[in-house]
Write an enzyme that holds these catalytic residues in place. Structure first.
Site, mmCIF file in Angstrom:
data_model
loop_
_atom_site.group_PDB
_atom_site.id
_atom_site.type_symbol
_atom_site.label_atom_id
_atom_site.label_comp_id
_atom_site.label_asym_id
_atom_site.label_seq_id
_atom_site.Cartn_x
_atom_site.Cartn_y
_atom_site.Cartn_z
ATOM 1 N N LYS A 1 41.122 -25.539 -33.088
ATOM 2 C CA LYS A 1 41.023 -24.094 -33.345
ATOM 3 C C LYS A 1 41.871 -23.721 -34.564
ATOM 4 C CE LYS A 1 40.078 -22.960 -28.522
ATOM 5 N NZ LYS A 1 40.618 -22.632 -27.193
ATOM 6 N N GLN A 57 46.097 -20.628 -24.756
ATOM 7 C CA GLN A 57 45.239 -21.684 -24.217
ATOM 8 C C GLN A 57 45.451 -21.821 -22.703
ATOM 9 O OE1 GLN A 57 42.898 -23.274 -25.941
ATOM 10 N NE2 GLN A 57 42.274 -24.591 -24.262
ATOM 11 N N ASP A 71 39.737 -13.824 -27.058
ATOM 12 C CA ASP A 71 39.123 -14.575 -25.956
ATOM 13 C C ASP A 71 38.235 -13.670 -25.093
ATOM 14 O OD1 ASP A 71 39.485 -17.340 -25.611
ATOM 15 O OD2 ASP A 71 41.569 -17.096 -24.974
HETATM 16 N N1 GUN Z 1 40.573 -23.206 -21.863
HETATM 17 C C1 GUN Z 1 39.298 -23.608 -21.731
HETATM 18 N N2 GUN Z 1 38.461 -22.742 -22.344
HETATM 19 C C2 GUN Z 1 39.231 -21.776 -22.872
HETATM 20 C C3 GUN Z 1 38.949 -20.621 -23.644
HETATM 21 O O1 GUN Z 1 37.797 -20.288 -23.954
HETATM 22 N N3 GUN Z 1 40.023 -19.892 -24.024
HETATM 23 C C4 GUN Z 1 41.288 -20.219 -23.671
HETATM 24 N N4 GUN Z 1 42.271 -19.424 -24.070
HETATM 25 N N5 GUN Z 1 41.591 -21.287 -22.968
HETATM 26 C C5 GUN Z 1 40.561 -22.065 -22.572
#
Ligand code: GUN
Length: 299
Positions: free
Chosen positions: A53, A97, A120
């Site tokens: 990311k 995350q 998100d």
């Molecule tokens: N962990 C797995 N998928 C995601 C996501 O889309 N966003 C976040 N913040 N953590 C994750």
């Protein structure tokens, strides 16, 4: 044999749009989109996701800030980091995350993120906007938003008259996916572990979305002929055929049999995965455009 939906190519197209719009935003307003990615602990899969990311954000021309905190970080330390990011004018998107270590209340952390920077789409404000059809101002969670773009490439934007079945009811994927399909005029059912005959229900679906986290659960004879199948699952399984101790990635759909029935299907890897990151970039750009008071591109 089904058409294979190329998530890498479509994700690259989204990222190209983000790059171009970012360059225009910087030139016009001096505002550079800023994304803060926060990770707590050393979960190896999370570390891979987070670094990809951050890397993609840099590629888009964003200001990218990664905060890596030790696994035993107290919750109030994490909350005060987020409080600082909420008021930092250089940051337009905040991503914490998941999963977080067990001693941290993930819900409290998510709700502490400013809804205006919640790229998100997990904050109650954004969940509520999506649920009430306010998609023009909501941040939509990245995986369902990316899945929806793939479906639109196959079926067009108006899905009136189509039946959709979403297998999985998570807050991150299943529920927002169902809301997006509903907003596009599908007749939507969410199936889950307590659903009685998932196979029979799945066979009614013109659009079948799998987001359960169970390797290759959905078999070819669950798929209606010609259906659009979107596989959100990413599961690592043993692959002794590749050698001792080797593994491979598979989805929630048994690709070999499902692709004999589907009209179009996403592969794993190379389907939904690249779209998730692309939509995170898109959401961050949109947030920066809102902060700068300029129109954002449509995705
Ligand atoms: N962990 C797995 N998928 C995601 C996501 O889309 N966003 C976040 N913040 N953590 C994750």
């Amino acid at each position: 044999m089904a058409d294979i939906i190329d998530g890498r190519k479509i994700g690259d197209e989204v990222v190209a749009t983000v790059k171009q719009a970012t360059a225009e935003l910087v030139a016009k307003t001096g505002v550079t989109p800023g994304l803060a990615v926060v990770i707590v602990g050393e979960d190896p899969a999370s570390q891979v996701y987070v670094s990809s990311k951050s890397k993609k954000a840099k590629e888009c021309g964003f200001h990218s800030a990664q905060h890596t905190l030790p696994a035993d970080t107290p919750q109030d330390v994490l909350l005060s980091l987020i409080a600082g990011l909420n008021v930092d004018p250089a940051i337009h998107g905040i991503l914490v995350q998941l999963p977080l270590p067990a001693h941290i209340d993930a819900g409290a952390v998510i709700q502490s993120i400013s809804p205006d920077k919640d790229v998100d789409g997990f904050h109650f404000v954004n969940v509520g906007k999506l649920g009430t059809g306010e998609t023009a101002t909501a941040f939509v969670p990245c995986t369902p938003a990316g899945s929806m773009l793939l479906i639109e490439r196959v079926r067009g934007k108006d899905l009136s008259g189509l039946t959709a079945v979403v297998v999985g009811r998570s807050n991150i994927v299943g529920k927002p996916m169902a809301n997006l399909l509903l907003a596009a005029n599908c007749t939507v059912t969410i199936a889950h572990s307590r659903t009685r005959d998932i196979a029979a229900l799945a066979r009614t679906a013109d659009i079948l979305v799998a987001a359960v986290g169970r390797p290759e659960m959905i078999k070819g004879d669950w798929v209606k002929p010609g259906a659009t199948v979107v596989d959100v699952g990413i599961n690592r399984i043993d692959a002794p055929e590749k050698g001792e101790g080797k593994t491979r990635l598979v989805g929630d759909v048994d690709f070999a049999t499902a692709s004999l029935h589907a009209g179009a299907i996403t592969p794993v890897p190379g389907g939904v995965g690249p779209m998730t990151i692309a939509m995170l970039m898109a959401n961050t750009l949109v947030s920066a455009c809102r902060a700068a008071g300029v129109a954002a591109p449509k995705f």
